[in-house]
Design a protein around this motif. Sequence first.
Motif, short mmCIF file in Angstrom:
data_model
loop_
_atom_site.label_atom_id
_atom_site.label_comp_id
_atom_site.label_asym_id
_atom_site.label_seq_id
_atom_site.Cartn_x
_atom_site.Cartn_y
_atom_site.Cartn_z
N LYS A 25 -21.66 22.81 37.71
CA LYS A 25 -21.70 24.22 37.30
C LYS A 25 -21.25 24.43 35.85
O LYS A 25 -21.92 25.14 35.11
CB LYS A 25 -20.89 25.08 38.26
CG LYS A 25 -21.56 25.28 39.60
CD LYS A 25 -20.75 26.15 40.53
CE LYS A 25 -21.42 26.22 41.89
NZ LYS A 25 -20.66 27.02 42.84
N PRO A 26 -20.14 23.81 35.43
CA PRO A 26 -19.75 23.99 34.02
C PRO A 26 -20.81 23.44 33.06
O PRO A 26 -21.09 24.05 32.02
CB PRO A 26 -18.43 23.23 33.90
CG PRO A 26 -17.89 23.17 35.28
CD PRO A 26 -19.08 23.11 36.18
N VAL A 66 -22.04 15.85 22.85
CA VAL A 66 -21.13 16.78 23.53
C VAL A 66 -20.75 16.21 24.88
O VAL A 66 -21.62 15.83 25.67
CB VAL A 66 -21.79 18.17 23.73
CG1 VAL A 66 -20.84 19.11 24.45
CG2 VAL A 66 -22.24 18.74 22.40
N GLU A 67 -19.46 16.14 25.15
CA GLU A 67 -18.96 15.74 26.46
C GLU A 67 -18.20 16.91 27.05
O GLU A 67 -17.29 17.46 26.43
CB GLU A 67 -18.02 14.54 26.36
CG GLU A 67 -18.71 13.23 26.15
CD GLU A 67 -17.76 12.05 26.30
OE1 GLU A 67 -16.53 12.25 26.37
OE2 GLU A 67 -18.27 10.93 26.35
N LEU A 68 -18.58 17.28 28.26
CA LEU A 68 -17.85 18.29 29.01
C LEU A 68 -16.96 17.52 29.99
O LEU A 68 -17.46 16.88 30.91
CB LEU A 68 -18.81 19.22 29.75
CG LEU A 68 -18.16 20.33 30.54
CD1 LEU A 68 -17.32 21.23 29.64
CD2 LEU A 68 -19.21 21.16 31.24
N VAL A 117 -15.82 17.64 22.16
CA VAL A 117 -15.27 17.57 23.51
C VAL A 117 -14.99 18.98 24.00
O VAL A 117 -14.32 19.76 23.31
CB VAL A 117 -13.98 16.72 23.55
CG1 VAL A 117 -13.34 16.76 24.93
CG2 VAL A 117 -14.28 15.29 23.12
N VAL A 118 -15.51 19.29 25.17
CA VAL A 118 -15.29 20.59 25.79
C VAL A 118 -14.62 20.33 27.14
O VAL A 118 -15.13 19.54 27.95
CB VAL A 118 -16.63 21.35 26.01
CG1 VAL A 118 -16.38 22.69 26.67
CG2 VAL A 118 -17.38 21.51 24.70
N TRP A 119 -13.49 20.96 27.35
CA TRP A 119 -12.80 20.83 28.64
C TRP A 119 -13.31 21.90 29.59
O TRP A 119 -13.65 23.01 29.17
CB TRP A 119 -11.28 20.96 28.46
CG TRP A 119 -10.70 19.77 27.77
CD1 TRP A 119 -10.42 19.65 26.44
CD2 TRP A 119 -10.37 18.51 28.36
NE1 TRP A 119 -9.92 18.40 26.18
CE2 TRP A 119 -9.87 17.67 27.33
CE3 TRP A 119 -10.43 18.01 29.65
CZ2 TRP A 119 -9.45 16.37 27.57
CZ3 TRP A 119 -10.01 16.71 29.89
CH2 TRP A 119 -9.52 15.91 28.86
N GLU A 120 -13.35 21.56 30.87
CA GLU A 120 -13.90 22.48 31.86
C GLU A 120 -13.18 23.82 31.92
O GLU A 120 -13.75 24.82 32.33
CB GLU A 120 -13.93 21.85 33.25
CG GLU A 120 -12.56 21.64 33.86
CD GLU A 120 -12.62 21.05 35.27
OE1 GLU A 120 -13.65 21.19 35.94
OE2 GLU A 120 -11.61 20.45 35.67
#
Length: 142
Positions: A25-26, A66-68, A117-120
Amino acid sequence: MTSESWATTAATRKSMQSNKSRDTKPELTLRRALHALGLRYRVCARPLPEVRRTVDVVFRPARVAVELRGCFWHGCPTHYRAPSANGKYWAEKVDRNMRRDQDTEERLNEAGWVLEVVWEHEDLGEAAHRIAATVAQRRVGL
């Protein structure tokens, strides 16, 4: 549970096996926000063909990856809590993930890529704008 299993119970094993590795979902929310900003990208792609690792979103011409990251799986400094059951196994697993994340970032940097980097737990709309700015900045330099 069999001695080969990492899970403490059959129910735990079934629950953990049902976790998705992509299209969470994220991830879908972030990708929709990026698409709404007019960005086009590759999903779950290898930015470096010689390295057998994928990242969630790749902007190949701009060399932006991009890493989530999930707070549990990647050891979020703010939200990670070690589970009480099977703690040694999970601590080692998260540590391996964090070392792999660091190695991936170093390899990307050495090859001239930028890793976002994107954190949930982040606001994914704001993250999409941050990524769009990075992509735009990198495209200007091309």
